[in-house]
Design a protein around this motif. Structure first.
Motif, PDB file in Angstrom:
ATOM      1  N   ALA A 156       0.804  -1.222   0.000  1.00 34.21           N
ATOM      2  CA  ALA A 156       0.000   0.000   0.000  1.00 34.21           C
ATOM      3  C   ALA A 156       0.837   1.272   0.000  1.00 34.21           C
ATOM      4  CB  ALA A 156      -0.954   0.006   1.195  1.00 34.21           C
ATOM      5  N   THR A 157       2.158   1.160  -0.017  1.00 29.45           N
ATOM      6  CA  THR A 157       2.972   2.366  -0.170  1.00 29.45           C
ATOM      7  C   THR A 157       2.762   2.979  -1.552  1.00 29.45           C
ATOM      8  OG1 THR A 157       4.855   1.020  -0.884  1.00 29.45           O
ATOM      9  CG2 THR A 157       4.740   1.592   1.456  1.00 29.45           C
TER      10      THR A 157
ATOM     11  N   HIS B 108      -2.734   2.017  -4.736  1.00 29.79           N
ATOM     12  CA  HIS B 108      -3.223   0.811  -4.063  1.00 29.79           C
ATOM     13  C   HIS B 108      -4.528   1.143  -3.334  1.00 29.79           C
ATOM     14  CE1 HIS B 108      -3.381  -2.629  -1.311  1.00 29.79           C
ATOM     15  NE2 HIS B 108      -2.483  -3.224  -2.085  1.00 29.79           N
ATOM     16  N   PRO B 109      -5.518   0.241  -3.359  1.00 28.93           N
ATOM     17  CA  PRO B 109      -6.808   0.551  -2.718  1.00 28.93           C
ATOM     18  C   PRO B 109      -6.726   0.739  -1.206  1.00 28.93           C
ATOM     19  CG  PRO B 109      -6.735  -1.742  -3.450  1.00 28.93           C
ATOM     20  CD  PRO B 109      -5.552  -1.048  -4.069  1.00 28.93           C
TER      21      PRO B 109
ATOM     22  N   PHE C 275      -3.915   2.904   5.195  1.00 30.00           N
ATOM     23  CA  PHE C 275      -2.673   2.798   5.956  1.00 30.00           C
ATOM     24  C   PHE C 275      -2.096   4.166   6.301  1.00 30.00           C
ATOM     25  CE2 PHE C 275      -2.833  -1.634   4.642  1.00 30.00           C
ATOM     26  CZ  PHE C 275      -2.429  -2.249   5.823  1.00 30.00           C
ATOM     27  N   GLN C 276      -2.327   5.166   5.475  1.00 31.55           N
ATOM     28  CA  GLN C 276      -1.939   6.525   5.868  1.00 31.55           C
ATOM     29  C   GLN C 276      -2.647   6.915   7.158  1.00 31.55           C
ATOM     30  OE1 GLN C 276      -2.815   8.911   2.306  1.00 31.55           O
ATOM     31  NE2 GLN C 276      -0.630   9.403   2.176  1.00 31.55           N
ATOM     32  N   ARG C 277      -3.960   6.679   7.198  1.00 34.46           N
ATOM     33  CA  ARG C 277      -4.736   7.005   8.406  1.00 34.46           C
ATOM     34  C   ARG C 277      -4.288   6.153   9.583  1.00 34.46           C
ATOM     35  NH1 ARG C 277      -8.948   6.662   4.634  1.00 34.46           N
ATOM     36  NH2 ARG C 277      -9.596   4.650   5.515  1.00 34.46           N
ATOM     37  N   ARG C 278      -4.033   4.886   9.316  1.00 32.61           N
ATOM     38  CA  ARG C 278      -3.669   3.945  10.371  1.00 32.61           C
ATOM     39  C   ARG C 278      -2.348   4.336  11.027  1.00 32.61           C
ATOM     40  NH1 ARG C 278      -6.127  -0.076  13.454  1.00 32.61           N
ATOM     41  NH2 ARG C 278      -4.504  -1.442  14.232  1.00 32.61           N
ATOM     42  N   TYR C 279      -1.359   4.665  10.205  1.00 35.80           N
ATOM     43  CA  TYR C 279      -0.067   5.046  10.762  1.00 35.80           C
ATOM     44  C   TYR C 279      -0.155   6.398  11.468  1.00 35.80           C
ATOM     45  CZ  TYR C 279       2.711   1.172   9.031  1.00 35.80           C
ATOM     46  OH  TYR C 279       3.242  -0.073   8.838  1.00 35.80           O
ATOM     47  N   ALA C 280      -0.912   7.318  10.918  1.00 33.89           N
ATOM     48  CA  ALA C 280      -1.087   8.608  11.578  1.00 33.89           C
ATOM     49  C   ALA C 280      -1.729   8.423  12.948  1.00 33.89           C
ATOM     50  CB  ALA C 280      -1.938   9.528  10.707  1.00 33.89           C
TER      51      ALA C 280
END
Length: 202
Positions: free
Chosen positions: A118-119, A123-124, A129-134
């Motif tokens: 997802a980097t 990618h769907p 994952f941006q939100r998840r890591y934030a």
């Protein structure tokens, strides 16, 4: 009454079928990734037709989203209260969550595999994952800041940087553990890492 029982039976059957599909999709995506994993692979694991799967999830992207949401729901049921408590309790809950994750290696494998894919911006799961890591960094930063306000962290600690590094430590250890589950204890290593940031016992 008979109609009500029939509806409840249908709801239960639908929920069971969705759970079956999500379990199979978790295995497929964890093993093959999103791009290589196919609805046919999920179909073979469930015994359902691809049309049957699409009845519940309109496309493969929807199925991946369903898997990720399902994973988050499982974690929230057990750990949301502790994660939102703040300070040392949040930090302890992070370790508890990691310890629980070690009992579900297929989900850790899924998360690790899809996060790497997802980097790519197309990618769907990229935004997920941006939100998840934030969220992960923010949760740890706020917990460390609250602990700092209580005089419980090392003097001069940069809480934002420490939070980012802690997430990186967790991800790196998860990969090492997936490669060798006999000699790596992710929860204990993360506990020791967080302990090194504190002036009190975690």
């Amino acid at each position: 009454m008979a109609g009500t029982r029939a509806k409840r039976g249908e709801y239960a059957k639908t929920a069971e079928r969705r759970h079956q599909i999500l379990s199979a999709a978790t295995e497929v995506f964890a093993t093959l990734g999103f791009h290589k994993g196919s609805l046919r692979d999920v179909s073979e694991r469930t015994g359902l037709t691809q049309a049957g799967i699409l009845h519940h999830f309109p496309g493969k992207s929807d199925l991946l989203n369903g898997v990720l949401v399902w994973r988050d729901e499982q974690s929230r049921e057990r750990f949301d209260e502790g994660l939102s408590a703040g300070g040392l309790r949040t930090l302890r809950t992070v370790v508890d969550l990691i310890q629980y994750n070690q009992t579900t290696p297929h989900l850790v494998e899924l998360y690790t595999t899809i996060a790497a894919e997802a980097t790519s911006t197309d990618h769907p799961a990229h935004e997920y994952f941006q939100r998840r890591y934030a969220w992960a960094v923010r949760t740890l930063r706020e917990a460390l800041e609250q602990a700092a306000a209580a005089g419980q962290v090392a003097p001069g600690l940069d809480c934002a940087r420490a939070a980012r590094l802690t997430v990186a430590v967790m991800d790196g250890l998860n990969i090492q553990w997936l490669l060798d589950r006999t000699s790596v204890d992710v929860a204990d290593d993360v506990r020791q890492h967080i302990q090194s940031l504190l002036t009190v016992e975690l």
